[in-house]
Design an enzyme around this catalytic site. Structure first.
Site, short mmCIF file in Angstrom:
data_model
loop_
_atom_site.label_atom_id
_atom_site.label_comp_id
_atom_site.label_asym_id
_atom_site.label_seq_id
_atom_site.Cartn_x
_atom_site.Cartn_y
_atom_site.Cartn_z
N THR A 18 1.21 3.64 1.83
CA THR A 18 1.75 4.06 3.13
C THR A 18 2.92 3.20 3.58
O THR A 18 3.52 3.48 4.62
CB THR A 18 0.65 4.00 4.22
N LYS A 19 3.25 2.15 2.83
CA LYS A 19 4.31 1.24 3.24
C LYS A 19 5.66 1.65 2.65
O LYS A 19 5.73 2.44 1.71
CB LYS A 19 3.96 -0.20 2.82
N ASN A 20 6.73 1.07 3.21
CA ASN A 20 8.09 1.43 2.75
C ASN A 20 8.27 1.16 1.27
O ASN A 20 8.80 1.99 0.52
CB ASN A 20 9.12 0.60 3.53
N HIS B 195 0.85 -1.20 0.00
CA HIS B 195 0.00 0.00 0.00
C HIS B 195 0.88 1.24 0.00
O HIS B 195 2.03 1.20 0.44
CB HIS B 195 -0.91 -0.02 1.23
#
Length: 380
Positions: free
Chosen positions: A184-186, A182
């Site tokens: 929002t992930k690294n 997603h």
């Protein structure tokens, strides 16, 4: 003069995503399992050591696939933390299983392995540890418990790519693991996920379930002369242009992780004086865990009005946010799950947690402003 607004998240791109997506478009293979999907699978398998990696639409889809693989039946139980995203529970509830919520550790906010065994009943089928903030759960005792009771382990490593527990990649320790990509992930592709199949005996069936219950993969490998409906399944493949975006990120995974760790370490140093004054508590990372700089949170002192603190930060043009509302306290959690113990840490810590802005490109001066503003608010 008004301060510059500092957002909570700003997705990072490497600069190669657009070119790879164009390559995928020009190949005219736009559906799943094209060249870029295969490159991502190879990277994940080599990086984690899993038996098979399968890209999915999301980490939610990966968990859905894992739940189907476990052959869960109505009334079966899966032990998990309440302090997690709804997907951890939904995957199993959709199969008719009951989430059994166990408290978290006070230090790492991960599933408290010391409380798992007492929550096991004759209906327990699996344990679903969630690696919060990219810091590993205590997997050695969890694996030992699972072996003693003949249980499966499904790791929710949505936040855990490029992180390790005692040198073992998160997501590749239990029978099955899941990653999120997603935005929002690294490492991200906007939406996306992956299932890591660590038990080789589950590999072929995982592939079949992911391909709508057919043996299409075997057909394209020349192992069968036609493909047919073999098992229950769904359409869980992301498009190859999505995989092309992800491939640009995976190629740069080491750099992305090092940049995030540098930001994390700056926060940790800047906030040490506030912790020494008793104004907050910083994250705890055990020495045997290598985290990935996924997020930076602080815990406010008991009795602090978190909403007021967040409001003051917003007034200062700083977007800080809280995190999960514990599942056991939610309407659906009370309806579909059950609670083991009083979950005191879950209730207390979830109400005191604030996540600070965190993204590649966040400047040291911006972090200083965030920390100074937070210190001024808490010091009043």
């Amino acid at each position: 003069m008004a301060s510059e607004f500092i957002p909570f998240n700003r997705p990072y791109t490497t600069g190669k995503e657009q070119g790879y997506i164009q390559d995928a478009l020009e190949s005219l293979h736009l559906s799943g399992d094209g060249r870029f999907t295969k490159l991502c699978h190879q990277w994940l398998e080599q990086r984690t050591g899993c038996a098979k990696a399968l890209l999915t639409h999301s980490c939610t889809s990966a968990l859905d696939l894992a739940a189907i693989l476990l052959d869960l039946r109505s009334g079966d139980e899966v032990i998990m933390p309440s302090f997690t995203f709804v997907s951890t529970a939904n995957a199993f509830v959709l199969r008719g299983a009951i989430p059994v919520f166990v408290d978290i550790r006070e230090d790492t906010l991960n599933l408290d392995e010391r409380q798992i065994e007492a929550a096991i009943t004759s209906r327990t089928r699996a344990i679903a540890p969630v690696h919060y903030a990219g810091v590993g759960c205590e997997m050695d005792p969890i694996v030992a418990i699972a072996k003693r009771h003949n249980l499966r382990i499904v790791e929710d490593a949505a936040q855990g790519i490029m992180a390790n527990y005692k040198g073992k990649p998160l997501g590749a320790i239990g029978d099955l693991g899941s990653f999120s990509f997603h935005e929002t992930k690294n490492i991200m592709s906007g939406e996306g996920g992956a299932l890591l199949v660590n038990d080789p005996t589950l590999g072929l069936r995982a592939e079949i379930i992911r391909e709508k219950g057919t043996d299409r993969g075997r057909f394209f490998r020349g192992e069968v002369d036609k493909y047919t409906w073999q098992d229950v399944g769904s359409s869980l493949l992301p498009s190859d242009p999505t995989a092309a975006f992800l491939w640009a990120q995976l190629e740069d995974a080491e750099h992305i992780t090092s940049e995030r760790l540098a930001i994390w370490e700056r926060y940790h140093a800047m906030l040490a004086p506030l912790e020494q004054r008793g104004l907050l508590r910083r994250p705890v990372v055990p020495g045997h865990c290598t985290h990935n700089g996924h997020l930076y949170y602080v815990l406010l002192p008991q009795g602090t009005n978190r909403d007021a603190v967040l409001g003051k930060l917003w007034e200062a043009e700083i977007s800080a946010v809280f995190h999960y509302v514990p599942l056991h306290s939610s309407p659906a959690g009370r309806r579909f799950g059950r609670t083991h113990g009083d979950l005191a840490h879950t209730t207390d810590l979830s109400e005191r947690l604030i996540r600070l802005p965190f993204w590649i490109g966040l400047q040291e001066t911006q972090q200083q402003r965030i920390c100074e503003t937070l210190g001024a608010i808490l010091g009043r």
